[in-house]
Design a protein around this motif. Sequence first.
Motif, PDB file in Angstrom:
ATOM      1  N   ASP A 265      -7.060  -1.418   1.042  1.00  0.00           N
ATOM      2  CA  ASP A 265      -5.820  -1.794   0.988  1.00  0.00           C
ATOM      3  C   ASP A 265      -4.687  -0.591   0.610  1.00  0.00           C
ATOM      4  O   ASP A 265      -5.097   0.548   0.444  1.00  0.00           O
ATOM      5  N   GLU A 266      -3.415  -1.038   0.842  1.00  0.00           N
ATOM      6  CA  GLU A 266      -2.264   0.234   0.790  1.00  0.00           C
ATOM      7  C   GLU A 266      -2.235   0.848  -0.720  1.00  0.00           C
ATOM      8  O   GLU A 266      -2.185   1.751  -0.902  1.00  0.00           O
ATOM      9  N   ALA A 267      -2.651  -0.054  -1.631  1.00  0.00           N
ATOM     10  CA  ALA A 267      -2.540   0.474  -2.911  1.00  0.00           C
ATOM     11  C   ALA A 267      -3.635   1.643  -3.363  1.00  0.00           C
ATOM     12  O   ALA A 267      -3.420   2.515  -4.023  1.00  0.00           O
ATOM     13  N   GLN A 268      -4.930   1.234  -2.842  1.00  0.00           N
ATOM     14  CA  GLN A 268      -5.925   2.225  -3.139  1.00  0.00           C
ATOM     15  C   GLN A 268      -5.676   3.367  -2.101  1.00  0.00           C
ATOM     16  O   GLN A 268      -5.964   4.511  -2.595  1.00  0.00           O
ATOM     17  N   ARG A 269      -5.105   3.380  -0.984  1.00  0.00           N
ATOM     18  CA  ARG A 269      -4.895   4.569  -0.268  1.00  0.00           C
ATOM     19  C   ARG A 269      -3.652   5.398  -1.034  1.00  0.00           C
ATOM     20  O   ARG A 269      -3.726   6.487  -1.057  1.00  0.00           O
ATOM     21  N   GLY A 270      -2.785   4.685  -1.555  1.00  0.00           N
ATOM     22  CA  GLY A 270      -1.737   5.467  -2.255  1.00  0.00           C
ATOM     23  C   GLY A 270      -2.242   6.095  -3.598  1.00  0.00           C
ATOM     24  O   GLY A 270      -1.782   7.427  -3.685  1.00  0.00           O
ATOM     25  N   GLU A 271      -3.293   5.592  -4.326  1.00  0.00           N
ATOM     26  CA  GLU A 271      -3.853   6.118  -5.279  1.00  0.00           C
ATOM     27  C   GLU A 271      -4.620   7.465  -4.924  1.00  0.00           C
ATOM     28  O   GLU A 271      -4.643   8.430  -5.739  1.00  0.00           O
ATOM     29  N   ARG A 272      -5.461   7.271  -3.820  1.00  0.00           N
ATOM     30  CA  ARG A 272      -6.138   8.404  -3.412  1.00  0.00           C
ATOM     31  C   ARG A 272      -5.274   9.611  -2.938  1.00  0.00           C
ATOM     32  O   ARG A 272      -5.723  10.844  -3.060  1.00  0.00           O
ATOM     33  N   GLU A 273      -4.223   9.235  -2.247  1.00  0.00           N
ATOM     34  CA  GLU A 273      -3.375  10.402  -1.818  1.00  0.00           C
ATOM     35  C   GLU A 273      -2.781  11.052  -3.161  1.00  0.00           C
ATOM     36  O   GLU A 273      -2.538  12.306  -3.258  1.00  0.00           O
TER      37      GLU A 273
ATOM     38  N   VAL B 218       3.788  -2.065  -2.352  1.00  0.00           N
ATOM     39  CA  VAL B 218       2.725  -3.146  -2.938  1.00  0.00           C
ATOM     40  C   VAL B 218       3.024  -3.258  -4.243  1.00  0.00           C
ATOM     41  O   VAL B 218       2.789  -4.287  -4.870  1.00  0.00           O
ATOM     42  N   GLU B 219       3.226  -2.315  -5.110  1.00  0.00           N
ATOM     43  CA  GLU B 219       3.488  -2.202  -6.469  1.00  0.00           C
ATOM     44  C   GLU B 219       4.424  -1.642  -6.868  1.00  0.00           C
ATOM     45  O   GLU B 219       4.590  -0.429  -7.455  1.00  0.00           O
ATOM     46  N   PRO B 220       5.919  -2.181  -6.843  1.00  0.00           N
ATOM     47  CA  PRO B 220       7.189  -1.313  -6.716  1.00  0.00           C
ATOM     48  C   PRO B 220       7.364  -0.571  -8.072  1.00  0.00           C
ATOM     49  O   PRO B 220       7.869   0.581  -8.240  1.00  0.00           O
ATOM     50  N   ARG B 221       6.904  -1.254  -9.492  1.00  0.00           N
ATOM     51  CA  ARG B 221       7.154  -0.702 -10.707  1.00  0.00           C
ATOM     52  C   ARG B 221       5.457  -0.458 -11.238  1.00  0.00           C
ATOM     53  O   ARG B 221       5.603  -0.808 -12.476  1.00  0.00           O
ATOM     54  N   SER B 222       4.873  -0.063 -10.668  1.00  0.00           N
ATOM     55  CA  SER B 222       3.451   0.255 -11.112  1.00  0.00           C
ATOM     56  C   SER B 222       3.557   1.308 -12.370  1.00  0.00           C
ATOM     57  O   SER B 222       4.083   2.316 -11.969  1.00  0.00           O
TER      58      SER B 222
END
Length: 221
Positions: free
Chosen positions: A120-128, A173-177
């Motif tokens: 998902d997008e959240a996981q892609r963002g974290e890996r980047e 996907v998580e604006p204020r993560s």
Amino acid sequence: MSRARMRRERVLEHLAKLRRLPLGGSPEPAFRARLRADLVSGRLLVEEPAEEPAKEPVLPAARTHRRPAPRRSLLSHVATFGLAGAMMVAAFATYQAVPGDSLYPLKRAAESTLVRLSTDEAQRGERELVSAKTRAKEVASLLGSSDDGPLVSKTLKDMESSTRSGISRLERVEPRSPKIKKFARDQKETVEPLLDQLEEAQQAQATGYLDYIEGLVAPPQ
């Protein structure tokens, strides 16, 4: 016709002849002689048992020869462990590679593959963002080497590119993560101490990057 049946027919024939004789009379001499001969020889009294059909010989069950499982030779074990060890060494060397090393393109390809395989997008963002942290550590490793100039500049550029891409994905996907703020604080602690060791152009790159991540930590107005 079987021999037993022939004997029965002969007995019946003799009995028939006896019935034809007049009562009280005696059989003819020729008949008595033939009957005596048959009785003496035993052909009328002893019947041989009927022959049973020959049975096919029962062959003993063929023995199944099981070949013992081949034992793996010591050489094959050594080769297996050697290959596993070589793969572990290669993986570690790839992970430790920095820009300019022969294994560095393989390291970057592995990172890109992990991003593409994310679910998902959240996981892609974290890996980047993980890739961005790796670039910051690579910049620190390159400083002081003879050819650090172009490589440091390119690594700083790749660090900022991965950061912006990862933050953009997470904010969708998580604006204020809280992961975003934690990443920004960690990156500031890694990059800020490097400013004094960078060339002027590189300092401008790093300063602009720090300004960008500083805005991620600051509370919204």
